[in-house]
Write an enzyme that holds these catalytic residues in place. Sequence first.
Site, PDB file in Angstrom:
ATOM      1  N   THR A 289       0.832  -1.221   0.000  1.00 27.87           N
ATOM      2  CA  THR A 289       0.000   0.000   0.000  1.00 27.87           C
ATOM      3  C   THR A 289       0.859   1.262   0.000  1.00 27.87           C
ATOM      4  O   THR A 289       0.444   2.308  -0.522  1.00 27.87           O
ATOM      5  CB  THR A 289      -0.963   0.039   1.203  1.00 27.87           C
ATOM      6  OG1 THR A 289      -0.220   0.114   2.433  1.00 27.87           O
ATOM      7  CG2 THR A 289      -1.882  -1.178   1.223  1.00 27.87           C
TER       8      THR A 289
ATOM      9  N   LEU B 245      -2.426   4.912  -0.106  1.00 25.58           N
ATOM     10  CA  LEU B 245      -3.828   4.573  -0.342  1.00 25.58           C
ATOM     11  C   LEU B 245      -4.065   3.139   0.133  1.00 25.58           C
ATOM     12  O   LEU B 245      -4.011   2.190  -0.651  1.00 25.58           O
ATOM     13  CB  LEU B 245      -4.107   4.688  -1.841  1.00 25.58           C
ATOM     14  CG  LEU B 245      -5.559   4.812  -2.278  1.00 25.58           C
ATOM     15  CD1 LEU B 245      -6.160   6.153  -1.858  1.00 25.58           C
ATOM     16  CD2 LEU B 245      -5.660   4.642  -3.781  1.00 25.58           C
ATOM     17  N   HIS B 246      -4.271   2.966   1.424  1.00 28.59           N
ATOM     18  CA  HIS B 246      -4.327   1.611   1.994  1.00 28.59           C
ATOM     19  C   HIS B 246      -5.587   0.832   1.562  1.00 28.59           C
ATOM     20  O   HIS B 246      -5.508  -0.138   0.828  1.00 28.59           O
ATOM     21  CB  HIS B 246      -4.305   1.690   3.521  1.00 28.59           C
ATOM     22  CG  HIS B 246      -3.114   2.390   4.089  1.00 28.59           C
ATOM     23  ND1 HIS B 246      -1.811   1.952   3.954  1.00 28.59           N
ATOM     24  CD2 HIS B 246      -3.021   3.527   4.825  1.00 28.59           C
ATOM     25  CE1 HIS B 246      -0.988   2.756   4.578  1.00 28.59           C
ATOM     26  NE2 HIS B 246      -1.684   3.723   5.113  1.00 28.59           N
ATOM     27  N   ASP B 247      -6.738   1.253   2.056  1.00 30.39           N
ATOM     28  CA  ASP B 247      -7.945   0.421   1.969  1.00 30.39           C
ATOM     29  C   ASP B 247      -8.518   0.207   0.573  1.00 30.39           C
ATOM     30  O   ASP B 247      -9.129  -0.834   0.307  1.00 30.39           O
ATOM     31  CB  ASP B 247      -9.026   0.983   2.907  1.00 30.39           C
ATOM     32  CG  ASP B 247      -8.623   0.817   4.367  1.00 30.39           C
ATOM     33  OD1 ASP B 247      -9.222   1.482   5.232  1.00 30.39           O
ATOM     34  OD2 ASP B 247      -7.700   0.028   4.650  1.00 30.39           O
TER      35      ASP B 247
END
Length: 316
Positions: free
Chosen positions: A196, A242-244
């Site tokens: 991520t 931008l993890h999720d």
Amino acid sequence: MGRTTVIFDCDPGVDDGVALLLAFAARDTLDLLAITTVAGNVSTKLTARNAGILREIASREDVPIYAGCERPLKRSPIEAGHFHGESGLGNLPLFEPQRPAETEHAVDWLIRTLLAAPAGSISLVVTGPLTNIATALLREPSIAKAMREIAIMGGARSEGGNITASAEYNIYADPHAAQIVFASDVEIVAFGLDVTHQVRATPERIDTIGKVGTRSAMATANLLTFATYLPANSPAAQGSPLHDPCPIAWLIEPALFEFRRCHVEVETESTLTAGHTAVEFRADVAPRQNVRWGVRADAAGIFDLIRGKLTQSGKA
Ligand code: RIB
Ligand code: CA
């Protein structure tokens, strides 16, 4: 390619919000059975309300929301309001959603739905602590059969931690739940910080999304802008990670990511390293290699995907 049947478990949360808006926009590819929410970034009450706000922005009131566990299995709750703002949605204008969350508890709904589903028919995405999923597996282990895989935003190996030196927040917030899920028989697709952190919401990428002009695109740009200016994500020019949205982008376009197969154990006892994900790539050392560990992401392709789905999804 047919549509993928999905249950999305999350703790919105600024980046969960971007992932939700992408998932809601991808109605041509994802059949969203429900959104289940969990305590994490903020309380269960707020994560359920926030999911309702984003659902209304996306005009997707066809998707039910079920609120879940209010605290981790064993450890004390640790929120992340310092990252997501007191509301959990940064400075996004708030309102009480017209459609409330359902009254049934998320864990009860998960068990009922998965027990009735054909084998391997449902993809779970989890972008918060794994408390709901672990609780459901503990109560009814046979629900694992219905899961095609569990795509998890969580963990870290080469990148180190983001809440402690060696732990990523979602795993650290409920390490016992994470260990139960990684030790289950289910195929896991793990999007840790190693992958991520390769996906950065630069000001240029945010501007391109904002110019799409739809309600969902404007909300996405608002959430990404808030995250960009957090001290932990400085300098702003590099953009916030931008993890999720990563597991949702993978479900829509798998070729955007590369993985290595491995075995993962989670530290649950140490005060220094609780929540650490021990990632073992050596199959001779750890033969049960049920995890695909994300190692490469096509950041430009992911932002093109987000922009494209937000464009096709809808009205301003
Ligand atoms: O470490 C990043 C994760 O923790 C994301 O899911 C973010 O929403 C926070 O929950
Ligand atoms: Ca999250």
